[in-house]
Scaffold this motif. Structure first.
Motif, mmCIF file in Angstrom:
data_model
loop_
_atom_site.group_PDB
_atom_site.id
_atom_site.type_symbol
_atom_site.label_atom_id
_atom_site.label_comp_id
_atom_site.label_asym_id
_atom_site.label_seq_id
_atom_site.Cartn_x
_atom_site.Cartn_y
_atom_site.Cartn_z
ATOM 1 N N LEU A 219 0.825 -1.418 -0.020
ATOM 2 C CA LEU A 219 -0.046 -0.033 0.080
ATOM 3 C C LEU A 219 0.952 1.430 -0.035
ATOM 4 C CD1 LEU A 219 -2.606 -1.734 0.358
ATOM 5 C CD2 LEU A 219 -3.289 -0.219 1.975
ATOM 6 N N PRO A 220 1.881 1.087 0.999
ATOM 7 C CA PRO A 220 2.727 2.563 0.764
ATOM 8 C C PRO A 220 3.156 3.053 -0.585
ATOM 9 C CG PRO A 220 3.174 1.404 2.840
ATOM 10 C CD PRO A 220 2.342 0.501 2.006
ATOM 11 N N LEU A 221 3.772 1.907 -1.063
ATOM 12 C CA LEU A 221 4.495 2.012 -2.542
ATOM 13 C C LEU A 221 3.402 2.476 -3.641
ATOM 14 C CD1 LEU A 221 7.180 -0.491 -2.927
ATOM 15 C CD2 LEU A 221 7.224 1.846 -2.778
ATOM 16 N N ARG A 222 2.008 1.782 -3.436
ATOM 17 C CA ARG A 222 0.851 2.089 -4.456
ATOM 18 C C ARG A 222 0.326 3.439 -4.091
ATOM 19 N NH1 ARG A 222 -2.606 -0.907 -7.849
ATOM 20 N NH2 ARG A 222 -4.680 0.096 -7.998
ATOM 21 N N TRP A 223 0.280 3.954 -2.881
ATOM 22 C CA TRP A 223 0.064 5.398 -2.809
ATOM 23 C C TRP A 223 1.045 6.212 -3.341
ATOM 24 C CZ3 TRP A 223 3.035 9.028 0.137
ATOM 25 C CH2 TRP A 223 2.062 10.303 0.263
ATOM 26 N N ALA A 224 2.450 6.042 -3.228
ATOM 27 C CA ALA A 224 3.242 6.870 -3.661
ATOM 28 C C ALA A 224 3.105 6.981 -5.193
ATOM 29 C CB ALA A 224 4.763 6.383 -3.366
ATOM 30 N N ALA A 225 2.777 5.688 -5.816
ATOM 31 C CA ALA A 225 2.833 5.954 -7.489
ATOM 32 C C ALA A 225 1.564 6.415 -7.865
ATOM 33 C CB ALA A 225 2.681 4.314 -7.757
ATOM 34 N N ALA A 226 0.429 6.389 -7.018
ATOM 35 C CA ALA A 226 -0.905 6.992 -7.242
ATOM 36 C C ALA A 226 -0.350 8.621 -7.178
ATOM 37 C CB ALA A 226 -2.101 6.635 -6.417
ATOM 38 N N THR A 227 0.124 9.208 -6.132
ATOM 39 C CA THR A 227 0.317 10.390 -6.218
ATOM 40 C C THR A 227 1.225 11.052 -7.293
ATOM 41 O OG1 THR A 227 0.607 10.050 -3.499
ATOM 42 C CG2 THR A 227 1.554 11.897 -4.473
ATOM 43 N N LEU A 228 2.383 10.348 -7.544
ATOM 44 C CA LEU A 228 2.816 10.557 -8.887
ATOM 45 C C LEU A 228 2.119 10.644 -9.990
ATOM 46 C CD1 LEU A 228 5.654 11.611 -10.277
ATOM 47 C CD2 LEU A 228 6.152 9.003 -10.111
ATOM 48 N N LEU A 229 1.170 9.626 -10.309
ATOM 49 C CA LEU A 229 0.452 9.782 -11.373
ATOM 50 C C LEU A 229 -0.676 10.831 -11.278
ATOM 51 C CD1 LEU A 229 -0.035 5.847 -11.667
ATOM 52 C CD2 LEU A 229 0.914 7.357 -13.551
ATOM 53 N N ALA A 230 -1.218 11.190 -10.161
ATOM 54 C CA ALA A 230 -2.202 12.274 -9.961
ATOM 55 C C ALA A 230 -1.270 13.551 -10.485
ATOM 56 C CB ALA A 230 -2.752 12.224 -8.927
ATOM 57 N N GLY A 231 -0.072 13.951 -10.163
ATOM 58 C CA GLY A 231 0.740 14.964 -10.327
ATOM 59 C C GLY A 231 0.935 15.054 -11.689
ATOM 60 N N LEU A 232 1.327 13.989 -12.446
ATOM 61 C CA LEU A 232 1.659 14.027 -13.660
ATOM 62 C C LEU A 232 0.356 14.512 -14.601
ATOM 63 C CD1 LEU A 232 3.604 10.665 -14.313
ATOM 64 C CD2 LEU A 232 4.524 13.103 -14.361
ATOM 65 N N ALA A 242 -8.411 12.969 -11.532
ATOM 66 C CA ALA A 242 -9.480 12.619 -10.313
ATOM 67 C C ALA A 242 -9.593 11.343 -10.016
ATOM 68 C CB ALA A 242 -10.860 13.146 -10.717
ATOM 69 N N VAL A 243 -9.350 10.384 -10.772
ATOM 70 C CA VAL A 243 -9.410 8.989 -10.165
ATOM 71 C C VAL A 243 -8.040 8.700 -9.633
ATOM 72 C CG1 VAL A 243 -9.089 6.587 -11.213
ATOM 73 C CG2 VAL A 243 -10.668 8.129 -12.267
ATOM 74 N N TYR A 244 -6.855 9.231 -9.779
ATOM 75 C CA TYR A 244 -5.883 8.909 -9.166
ATOM 76 C C TYR A 244 -5.731 9.759 -7.809
ATOM 77 C CZ TYR A 244 -3.606 5.965 -12.865
ATOM 78 O OH TYR A 244 -3.187 5.235 -13.956
ATOM 79 N N GLN A 245 -6.341 10.998 -7.995
ATOM 80 C CA GLN A 245 -6.455 11.847 -6.574
ATOM 81 C C GLN A 245 -7.474 11.125 -5.523
ATOM 82 O OE1 GLN A 245 -4.421 14.428 -5.974
ATOM 83 N NE2 GLN A 245 -5.142 13.745 -3.844
#
Length: 273
Positions: A219-232, A242-245
């Protein structure tokens, strides 16, 4: 290969709990290891630095310094063989943790000094130990050192350092049997690509890390990846942002329930001790 230190399997299990975001359970297991007189000094030291890493992952860089400092102290005070790779790894984990703590506090000079000190010790330890060592000792700490060096380059604005360390990390991770370490390596590489304006490469790397972390329940790594994808996708009009956020928020709530509330903390939350 050096003998297996007492408490190794319990420490490994605690590390896996932390990797899943089950921070409260991991902290309990690590505290039990520290309290057990039968636990080897190297594992007691690793228990302190592992607990510190859980706090740091949640954004508590200042609070994490106490644990990393304690990890170094326990390793230095140990009376084992000077060339024991487990003690060397424990000492290095503490130093690298302190470098990451100071990096999170924007003390780039202190972080760089600690990384240089760790690199010097790692080189000497590797030369003394030879090639027949457990991957969780010097090979793992070499990768962690490279990760933090890459992050240092990112946060200090030195992309050349970040890129060189990310490339070195990829080579080091390829030799380790741990999918989790490869995922984090790929995620750091994606962040470096994003910082360098290589959006397509960053997106590919982050998507792959996001999917793999989800498959393995990290989960921590998935959260970090989702955060990066939302930022991109900050200017994306397709709705993916919005989905990633939304996933970032959902994962943050799940991690908080598991004992890993992420900074900025909400009312009533505090970093685990």
């Amino acid at each position: 290969m050096s003998p297996e230190p007492a408490g190794l399997h319990a420490w490994t299990a605690a590390v896996e709990l932390g990797a899943q975001g089950r921070a409260a359970a991991a902290r309990c297991a690590l505290a039990a290891l520290d309290a057990d007189r039968a636990t080897a000094a190297s594992i007691r030291s690793l228990a302190h630095s592992t607990r510190a890493s859980l706090i740091r992952q949640a954004g508590g860089h200042a609070a994490a310094r106490a644990g990393d400092g304690r990890a170094c102290s326990v390793a230095v005070a140990a009376t084992g063989d000077p060339g024991d790779p487990w003690l060397d790894a424990a000492w290095l984990d503490g130093l690298i943790g302190l470098a990451a703590d100071n990096l999170g506090l924007a003390d780039f000079a202190a972080s760089a000094r600690l990384l240089d000190r760790a690199a010097a010790h790692a080189g000497a330890a590797a030369a003394a130990a030879g090639s027949e060592v457990d991957w969780q000792t010097l090979p793992r700490t070499a990768l962690r050192l490279s990760w933090v060096r890459s992050e240092w380059g990112l946060y200090s604005g030195d992309l050349a350092v970040a890129r060189a360390a990310a490339a070195a990390s990829a080579e080091l991770a390829a030799d380790l049997p741990s999918p989790r370490h490869r995922i984090k390596t790929d995620l750091i590489a994606a962040a470096v690509a994003a910082a360098g304006g290589e959006t397509a490469a960053a997106d590919r790397g982050a998507r792959a890390a996001h999917a793999r972390a989800g498959e393995l329940g990290l989960l921590p790594l998935r959260w970090a990846a989702a955060t990066l994808l939302a930022g991109l996708r900050s200017s994306d009009q397709t709705g993916e942002q919005a989905v990633y956020q939304g996933e970032v928020t959902e994962l943050r709530d799940r991690l908080a329930l598991r004992g890993m509330p992420l900074a900025p903390l909400r009312p009533g939350e505090r970093h685990g001790r």
